[in-house]
Design an enzyme around this catalytic site. Structure first.
Site, PDB file in Angstrom:
ATOM      1  N   SER A   1       0.840  -1.190   0.000  1.00  0.00           N
ATOM      2  CA  SER A   1       0.000   0.000   0.000  1.00  0.00           C
ATOM      3  C   SER A   1       0.882   1.250   0.000  1.00  0.00           C
ATOM      4  O   SER A   1       1.781   1.365  -0.841  1.00  0.00           O
ATOM      5  CB  SER A   1      -0.925  -0.048   1.220  1.00  0.00           C
ATOM      6  OG  SER A   1      -1.992   0.850   1.082  1.00  0.00           O
TER       7      SER A   1
ATOM      8  N   ASP B   1      -7.917  -6.980  -5.091  1.00  0.00           N
ATOM      9  CA  ASP B   1      -7.610  -5.653  -4.551  1.00  0.00           C
ATOM     10  C   ASP B   1      -8.160  -4.601  -5.512  1.00  0.00           C
ATOM     11  O   ASP B   1      -7.587  -4.348  -6.566  1.00  0.00           O
ATOM     12  CB  ASP B   1      -6.089  -5.504  -4.396  1.00  0.00           C
ATOM     13  CG  ASP B   1      -5.683  -4.171  -3.765  1.00  0.00           C
ATOM     14  OD1 ASP B   1      -6.540  -3.289  -3.598  1.00  0.00           O
ATOM     15  OD2 ASP B   1      -4.490  -4.030  -3.435  1.00  0.00           O
TER      16      ASP B   1
ATOM     17  N   HIS C   1      -7.594  -5.506  -0.689  1.00  0.00           N
ATOM     18  CA  HIS C   1      -6.341  -4.812  -0.406  1.00  0.00           C
ATOM     19  C   HIS C   1      -5.669  -5.370   0.852  1.00  0.00           C
ATOM     20  O   HIS C   1      -4.439  -5.365   0.964  1.00  0.00           O
ATOM     21  CB  HIS C   1      -6.613  -3.320  -0.252  1.00  0.00           C
ATOM     22  CG  HIS C   1      -5.379  -2.493  -0.118  1.00  0.00           C
ATOM     23  ND1 HIS C   1      -4.367  -2.506  -1.050  1.00  0.00           N
ATOM     24  CD2 HIS C   1      -4.985  -1.622   0.849  1.00  0.00           C
ATOM     25  CE1 HIS C   1      -3.408  -1.678  -0.666  1.00  0.00           C
ATOM     26  NE2 HIS C   1      -3.757  -1.135   0.476  1.00  0.00           N
TER      27      HIS C   1
END
Lengths: 369, 369
Positions: free
Chosen positions: A144, A308, A341
């Site tokens: 991320s 994701d 995610h």
């Protein structure tokens, strides 16, 4: 293992926005042992709300946020590697951020804290690594926003990065990603307790921060993982309430995660860190992303996850494509996962295998040279 | 054409939650002419924040929300069909809702308004249709929550529905859909001006409602349409601000759409209507969705859009699959569009073609019978 957070202080830090911060401190943890050549260091870069406590157990008994990936025999094997993680600039877990005392006023910065960038965050990390005598990192990695930092490292300090492993990330924040962040920021700013960011020692903007976190949590999961985890199951009831209390498990979960976040995170840090993410555009100021990455001298392992939708695989493929255009050594893995995610944190089986293999190759080649 | 909103009043309406509402009114508009056999009526069912003004131009010069689909020669051809649209129960555009005066107290209902369901919304619509002397609708149709109403119509009043066209919708709200709605509700409730829903005549919970709408808007668009419409373009500036004012076009757009919504929508209606959506589960109380749909006696045209991630195609396919299991006459079209959930409102070229063809067949078969 019980881990300790260390603090290192620096007189100043120059920022991309033109300001200079004074009396800056950085919190970090480390696991494993730095070898005599200082060639086995891996820098872990945390995501938005993370901290330096990436692995092991802290004094409160809390496991590190990537403990599944870091430790003896794990992906980042502390029997072989010296693993380092520092809280990011702008955070609220020991490193200087908006809740820190401004040495000029003796009061918390609040919104007088300067707007920072991923470049600034990485600049401070570089100072931490140098402080420890590390001239070259075997790897920089994170998921991320941690992946954004890894990419920034590879471009800003190419001579210091042997290998770069950006996970579930992007080389530039998209309109949709900015939009979700902006919604969270507006939820915080709309809370009357926000008081222009000057809420320290008073009631924090708890409800605004909780709503921002609720939005975040939805984007971290996938439609499918939410269906599996919650579906339409009711919470502690047989029938619909025909009221506005909690009916569904998913409502209860989001309310809980939102309110829980308030106890562990600072609303101003939310604003500053999301802004740094939104500003992130690795190719800005270059003719192309490939041109920006031309400076890099690392091997790359780029990882994304099928479900994701916050940092979709096409964004990883943009990085891979740009790297290939400059003939970089790049491996790409799209891993299959339903966890959205969150997969880089919770679905680490395959991720461990690909990271282990890649690191083994990097280390072999370092030894050979 | 200039359109007029009509009002019809009913003494009472029985609700699924057990309450009965008294002195209920419904606002509706109609376009085209009802034929002598009253067999050419099409009922348009609006989405979450819609109203009765579906087509034509109102006295303020505002076009109807589905004007691209309704009118002479359009998909719902007013040269052939009598097209009817009523504001939903719980709304704030002329039909009884939480901002209406409670006849028992002489004051607005606020949160004393009973929680309503899609079943209740459709029950009131059935009363409007009967009031107009319509015994059978040639078609019921709508997108998003309008599609839920269309499905509910087909099951609740099978003898009144010749054809059902649910668009970009689902037979039951998923955990993710509930989660987004819950976030919006919490943003409204967190606004101090909300005051337990008793804000009429005072400052409304404008900031909370605006944040709820911002979340909504993100879900109505697609990642791709946001990239095309906004990308990372800055708003009225050459460089990043290094502050918390608007940097990006997408931030400006969301703030504008959020604040604009406050002027045209009631926060309590937001709560009640999203709750009705979340409660929607057509198969609840039946062994399966197919069993619920067994009662239906309509032909079906089910439409979804490739980039709609709020009501993804798999949810339409669940409806189609359940209908096929009971050997219903069902046509399914997944239309290609980049516009996300908004596609049913803004990308109507192909949608017009499939609706026109389907309605022509339905009308031929009605005439033949």
């Amino acid at each position: 293992m019980i881990t300790e957070t260390q603090i290192v202080r620096f007189p100043s830090l120059r920022l991309d926005g033109g300001d200079t911060l004074h009396d800056v401190q950085a919190a970090y943890e480390s696991y494993g042992r730095l070898n005599s050549g200082k060639s086995n260091a891996i820098l872990i870069l945390h995501a938005f709300s993370g901290d330096a406590h990436a692995a092991g157990i802290d004094h409160e008994g809390k496991a590190g946020w990537w403990d599944s990936m870091i430790g003896p025999g794990k992906a980042f094997d502390t029997d072989q590697y010296f693993v380092l993680c520092s809280n990011i600039l702008g955070g609220c877990k020991g490193t200087t951020g908006p809740s820190s005392i401004n040495p000029e006023t003796g009061r918390p910065y609040g919104m007088s804290f300067p707007v920072i960038t991923v470049g600034d965050i990485v600049r401070l990390q570089q100072m931490v690594a140098s402080h420890l005598g590390i001239k070259k990192l075997l790897a920089v990695t994170g998921g991320s926003m941690g992946g954004m930092q890894a990419l920034q490292w590879a471009v800003a300090y190419p001579e210091m990065v042997e290998a770069c492993i950006p996970i579930a990330t992007t080389a530039r924040h998209s309109a949709q990603q900015i939009a979700f962040n902006e919604t969270g920021r507006q939820a915080i700013i709309a809370d009357p307790n926000f008081a222009g960011g000057d809420y320290y020692g008073k009631q924090p903007p708890a409800r605004g921060l909780a709503i921002a976190r609720m939005v975040g949590h939805i984007t971290y999961m996938s439609d499918e993982s939410m269906r599996e985890k919650f579906g339409r199951r009711l919470r502690n009831r047989e029938d619909l309430s025909f009221g506005f209390d909690v009916d569904f498990e998913v409502e209860s979960y989001l309310r809980y995660r939102g309110s829980q976040f308030v106890g562990r995170f600072d609303a101003n840090s939310y604003l500053y860190i999301t802004k740094a993410m939104d500003y992130f555009d690795l190719g800005a100021g270059y003719p192309s992303l490939a041109a920006a990455l031309e400076r890099a001298a690392s091997k790359f392992l780029v990882i994304s996850f099928t479900s994701d939708w916050l940092y979709p695989s096409y964004q990883s493929l943009e990085i891979v494509s740009a790297l290939r255009r400059r003939n970089h050594d790049v491996t790409y893995c799209e891993l299959s996962s339903n966890y959205g995610h969150d997969a880089f944190l919770v679905d680490v089986g395959e991720q461990t295998e690909v990271v282990k293999g890649f690191l083994a190759r990097c280390q072999r080649e370092v030894v050979r040279v």
